[in-house]
Design a protein around this motif. Structure first.
Motif, PDB file in Angstrom:
ATOM      1  N   PRO A 223      36.765  50.364  28.604  1.00 29.72           N
ATOM      2  CA  PRO A 223      36.053  49.147  28.984  1.00 29.72           C
ATOM      3  C   PRO A 223      35.611  49.219  30.453  1.00 29.72           C
ATOM      4  O   PRO A 223      36.183  49.994  31.227  1.00 29.72           O
ATOM      5  CB  PRO A 223      37.130  48.069  28.819  1.00 29.72           C
ATOM      6  CG  PRO A 223      38.418  48.780  29.036  1.00 29.72           C
ATOM      7  CD  PRO A 223      38.217  50.191  28.543  1.00 29.72           C
ATOM      8  N   PRO A 224      34.620  48.433  30.850  1.00 27.37           N
ATOM      9  CA  PRO A 224      34.288  48.366  32.284  1.00 27.37           C
ATOM     10  C   PRO A 224      35.505  47.833  33.052  1.00 27.37           C
ATOM     11  O   PRO A 224      36.234  46.995  32.534  1.00 27.37           O
ATOM     12  CB  PRO A 224      33.139  47.363  32.351  1.00 27.37           C
ATOM     13  CG  PRO A 224      32.701  47.117  30.952  1.00 27.37           C
ATOM     14  CD  PRO A 224      33.814  47.492  30.046  1.00 27.37           C
ATOM     15  N   ILE A 225      35.687  48.345  34.258  1.00 27.37           N
ATOM     16  CA  ILE A 225      36.826  47.925  35.096  1.00 27.37           C
ATOM     17  C   ILE A 225      36.298  47.407  36.423  1.00 27.37           C
ATOM     18  O   ILE A 225      35.391  48.007  37.007  1.00 27.37           O
ATOM     19  CB  ILE A 225      37.768  49.138  35.371  1.00 27.37           C
ATOM     20  CG1 ILE A 225      38.592  49.475  34.133  1.00 27.37           C
ATOM     21  CG2 ILE A 225      38.645  48.922  36.581  1.00 27.37           C
ATOM     22  CD1 ILE A 225      39.914  48.786  34.009  1.00 27.37           C
ATOM     23  N   GLU A 226      36.872  46.316  36.911  1.00 28.89           N
ATOM     24  CA  GLU A 226      36.515  45.826  38.246  1.00 28.89           C
ATOM     25  C   GLU A 226      37.667  46.167  39.186  1.00 28.89           C
ATOM     26  O   GLU A 226      38.834  45.940  38.835  1.00 28.89           O
ATOM     27  CB  GLU A 226      36.303  44.316  38.176  1.00 28.89           C
ATOM     28  CG  GLU A 226      35.442  43.823  39.311  1.00 28.89           C
ATOM     29  CD  GLU A 226      35.052  42.359  39.115  1.00 28.89           C
ATOM     30  OE1 GLU A 226      35.222  41.599  40.066  1.00 28.89           O
ATOM     31  OE2 GLU A 226      34.614  42.017  38.001  1.00 28.89           O
ATOM     32  N   PHE A 227      37.354  46.728  40.337  1.00 25.70           N
ATOM     33  CA  PHE A 227      38.413  47.095  41.276  1.00 25.70           C
ATOM     34  C   PHE A 227      38.933  45.880  42.041  1.00 25.70           C
ATOM     35  O   PHE A 227      38.287  44.833  42.099  1.00 25.70           O
ATOM     36  CB  PHE A 227      37.946  48.201  42.226  1.00 25.70           C
ATOM     37  CG  PHE A 227      37.846  49.545  41.555  1.00 25.70           C
ATOM     38  CD1 PHE A 227      38.836  49.969  40.670  1.00 25.70           C
ATOM     39  CD2 PHE A 227      36.774  50.396  41.797  1.00 25.70           C
ATOM     40  CE1 PHE A 227      38.761  51.206  40.046  1.00 25.70           C
ATOM     41  CE2 PHE A 227      36.686  51.633  41.171  1.00 25.70           C
ATOM     42  CZ  PHE A 227      37.680  52.031  40.295  1.00 25.70           C
ATOM     43  N   ASP A 228      40.128  46.078  42.641  1.00 22.83           N
ATOM     44  CA  ASP A 228      40.866  45.002  43.303  1.00 22.83           C
ATOM     45  C   ASP A 228      40.120  44.446  44.528  1.00 22.83           C
ATOM     46  O   ASP A 228      39.715  45.204  45.426  1.00 22.83           O
ATOM     47  CB  ASP A 228      42.231  45.564  43.726  1.00 22.83           C
ATOM     48  CG  ASP A 228      43.092  44.508  44.359  1.00 22.83           C
ATOM     49  OD1 ASP A 228      43.513  43.597  43.642  1.00 22.83           O
ATOM     50  OD2 ASP A 228      43.321  44.601  45.587  1.00 22.83           O
ATOM     51  N   ALA A 229      39.976  43.129  44.568  1.00 30.43           N
ATOM     52  CA  ALA A 229      39.187  42.485  45.624  1.00 30.43           C
ATOM     53  C   ALA A 229      39.818  42.691  47.007  1.00 30.43           C
ATOM     54  O   ALA A 229      39.102  42.949  47.987  1.00 30.43           O
ATOM     55  CB  ALA A 229      39.032  41.002  45.321  1.00 30.43           C
TER      56      ALA A 229
ATOM     57  N   ALA B 160      47.895  48.730  38.378  1.00 28.55           N
ATOM     58  CA  ALA B 160      48.098  48.402  39.800  1.00 28.55           C
ATOM     59  C   ALA B 160      46.744  48.075  40.420  1.00 28.55           C
ATOM     60  O   ALA B 160      45.710  48.506  39.903  1.00 28.55           O
ATOM     61  CB  ALA B 160      48.726  49.596  40.525  1.00 28.55           C
ATOM     62  N   PRO B 161      46.747  47.347  41.547  1.00 31.05           N
ATOM     63  CA  PRO B 161      45.482  47.152  42.253  1.00 31.05           C
ATOM     64  C   PRO B 161      44.917  48.523  42.644  1.00 31.05           C
ATOM     65  O   PRO B 161      45.646  49.354  43.208  1.00 31.05           O
ATOM     66  CB  PRO B 161      45.888  46.361  43.504  1.00 31.05           C
ATOM     67  CG  PRO B 161      47.224  45.757  43.162  1.00 31.05           C
ATOM     68  CD  PRO B 161      47.886  46.727  42.227  1.00 31.05           C
ATOM     69  N   ALA B 162      43.659  48.774  42.313  1.00 28.29           N
ATOM     70  CA  ALA B 162      43.061  50.087  42.582  1.00 28.29           C
ATOM     71  C   ALA B 162      41.674  49.902  43.163  1.00 28.29           C
ATOM     72  O   ALA B 162      41.046  48.854  42.976  1.00 28.29           O
ATOM     73  CB  ALA B 162      42.984  50.897  41.286  1.00 28.29           C
ATOM     74  N   ALA B 163      41.212  50.938  43.869  1.00 32.11           N
ATOM     75  CA  ALA B 163      39.858  50.921  44.428  1.00 32.11           C
ATOM     76  C   ALA B 163      39.419  52.346  44.696  1.00 32.11           C
ATOM     77  O   ALA B 163      40.237  53.272  44.674  1.00 32.11           O
ATOM     78  CB  ALA B 163      39.809  50.098  45.719  1.00 32.11           C
ATOM     79  N   MET B 164      38.122  52.512  44.940  1.00 29.91           N
ATOM     80  CA  MET B 164      37.580  53.844  45.235  1.00 29.91           C
ATOM     81  C   MET B 164      36.624  53.786  46.415  1.00 29.91           C
ATOM     82  O   MET B 164      35.935  52.786  46.622  1.00 29.91           O
ATOM     83  CB  MET B 164      36.806  54.404  44.027  1.00 29.91           C
ATOM     84  CG  MET B 164      37.680  54.742  42.857  1.00 29.91           C
ATOM     85  SD  MET B 164      36.744  55.625  41.572  1.00 29.91           S
ATOM     86  CE  MET B 164      36.654  57.285  42.286  1.00 29.91           C
ATOM     87  N   ILE B 165      36.603  54.919  47.138  1.00 30.42           N
ATOM     88  CA  ILE B 165      35.673  55.100  48.264  1.00 30.42           C
ATOM     89  C   ILE B 165      34.740  56.238  47.864  1.00 30.42           C
ATOM     90  O   ILE B 165      35.214  57.348  47.583  1.00 30.42           O
ATOM     91  CB  ILE B 165      36.459  55.494  49.540  1.00 30.42           C
ATOM     92  CG1 ILE B 165      37.441  54.380  49.924  1.00 30.42           C
ATOM     93  CG2 ILE B 165      35.502  55.838  50.678  1.00 30.42           C
ATOM     94  CD1 ILE B 165      38.535  54.841  50.895  1.00 30.42           C
ATOM     95  N   PHE B 166      33.441  55.981  47.833  1.00 32.72           N
ATOM     96  CA  PHE B 166      32.476  57.047  47.531  1.00 32.72           C
ATOM     97  C   PHE B 166      31.862  57.557  48.820  1.00 32.72           C
ATOM     98  O   PHE B 166      31.650  56.798  49.771  1.00 32.72           O
ATOM     99  CB  PHE B 166      31.344  56.516  46.646  1.00 32.72           C
ATOM    100  CG  PHE B 166      31.646  56.532  45.165  1.00 32.72           C
ATOM    101  CD1 PHE B 166      32.815  57.068  44.655  1.00 32.72           C
ATOM    102  CD2 PHE B 166      30.704  56.016  44.272  1.00 32.72           C
ATOM    103  CE1 PHE B 166      33.072  57.078  43.288  1.00 32.72           C
ATOM    104  CE2 PHE B 166      30.950  56.023  42.906  1.00 32.72           C
ATOM    105  CZ  PHE B 166      32.126  56.549  42.408  1.00 32.72           C
TER     106      PHE B 166
END
Ligand code: ZN
Length: 410
Positions: free
Chosen positions: A325-331, A366-372
């Protein structure tokens, strides 16, 4: 926010040395999950972590973890990393940038004798690419509870070798449970698209990952001799499949800019110059940032495929292989990343990832995020893949600042 910079020269030396492992003639790497080159890459990472004083732990699916202790041993770690495996004859940046910027963050924290609240832990996920063993994102999926360990260990490559056998062969069948509590997860990755490059922006603050659904499409007609039977009586599955490939492309274009529809894998079992193909097996890959968009694209394409099959007296079977599914990263983490880029003065923008990444699985637990960071011409999964040294260093600087902010808030 503490503003430290990583050691750019050391990071570049580390990238260059890792790029030698499985190096291909045109500047890429060929390091399939759990092959001898993946083992060499793992050995190198393990040696670097241990030399720097971060002991390496291996879990039962071969994920590698190197922890730098924090003030409190009870707190779960801020996990940072990516993957070292590659697609066949692919680029040296996809995955390696995330693991080696994570290593540089640990080294820089040591240089500055920083004591963080939470432990900061590097990770190298097994079989992100899914090139040798399917499905992709397998071991981060085990870690996040998406796949059972036994299912993952039993996956075979085309030669019939299982992941369990290959982990044992290369010495990475660890003993640790393949999951653990984590505080937060941050992954640096090349964009693999052209959004950042075209906007001349250094840092992409990734809002989330599009949903992806892969389905097996089997087109069935009848194998016959290419000579005697008149053309109009043929039930040629490959002609039907060719029309379906075009239909996928047209439907993707008609639903721009968000939709992607691709048929990138196609097998003709008869595969003979004198046989009209009676069977074709292919994989349809559909992507969209919204769950409803995936459903609509899939339904539209299946309808087109049925029409094409009916016109040519063929049968078509559609079976789901996997679906994310689409995922939204942690604000909060995205705010940390934006603030980190701002503090360093790196131009930054928000964008959505159109490729799957391990962060997608980890975002479930867990809260997750990415840096491109930018990727020249958007070219990836290709030996010509290229990321600028200064962009990799900027990604590492932002990862460092964001991990520190996340640690302070944990
Ligand atoms: Zn990757």
């Amino acid at each position: 926010m503490q503003l430290m910079k990583v050691d750019r020269a050391r990071l570049q030396r580390t990238m260059d040395r890792m790029s030698e492992v499985g190096a291909t003639p045109n500047g890429g790497v060929h390091r399939l999950a759990l092959d001898d080159k993946d083992r060499e890459a793992r050995d190198l990472l393990k040696a670097w972590c241990e030399e720097a004083g971060f002991p390496m732990r291996i879990d039962r699916i071969g994920n590698m973890f190197a922890q730098r202790e924090g003030r409190s041993a009870e707190r779960p770690p801020i996990l940072i990393g990516s993957h070292l495996d590659s697609q066949p004859m692919a680029g040296r940046f996809d995955g390696a940038v995330g693991v080696l910027t994570a290593l540089e963050v640990l080294r820089t924290l040591d240089d500055h004798r920083v004591v963080t609240e939470c432990p900061i832990e590097l990770v190298n996920w097994t079989n992100e690419e899914g090139a040798r063993f399917r499905p992709p994102l397998l071991a981060s999926g085990v870690f996040a509870g998406v796949y059972d360990l036994d299912f993952a260990l039993a996956q075979q490559d085309d030669a019939g070798c299982t992941i369990a056998e290959e982990l044992a062969r290369i010495g990475y069948a660890g003993t640790q449970a393949p999951t653990a509590p984590i505080g937060k997860y941050i992954e640096v990755h090349i964009e693999q698209g052209t959004v950042l490059e075209q906007a001349e922006v250094t840092i992409g603050n990734v809002t989330g990952v599009v949903g992806i659904r892969d389905t097996k499409v089997t087109v069935i007609g009848e194998d016959v001799h290419a000579g005697p039977l008149p053309m109009h009586l043929r039930r040629d599955a490959l002609v039907g499949a060719a029309k379906m490939v075009l239909a996928a492309n047209e439907t993707g274009l008609a639903n721009a800019p968000d939709a992607r529809a691709t048929i990138g894998r196609l097998a003709v079992p008869s595969n003979s110059h004198s046989v009209v193909p009676g069977r074709v097996e292919m994989v349809l890959d559909v992507r969209h940032p919204e769950a409803g968009g995936i459903e609509a694209l899939q339904a539209e394409l299946e309808e087109r495929f049925r029409e094409i099959a009916a016109e040519r007296k063929l049968e078509v079977l559609v079976e789901e292989i996997w679906s994310y599914p689409p995922i939204e990263f942690d604000a909060d983490l995205r705010a940390c990343i934006g603030a980190a880029a701002e503090a360093h003065g790196y131009p930054h923008m928000e964008l959505c990832s159109r490729a799957g990444h391990d962060a997608w699985n980890i975002a479930r637990i867990a809260p997750a995020a990415m840096i491109f960071i930018p990727c020249r011409g958007g070219i990836s999964h290709n030996e010509r893949e290229f990321a600028e040294e200064e962009h990799i260093a900027a990604g590492a600087d932002v990862l460092l600042a964001a991990a520190l902010a996340a640690s302070a808030a944990c």
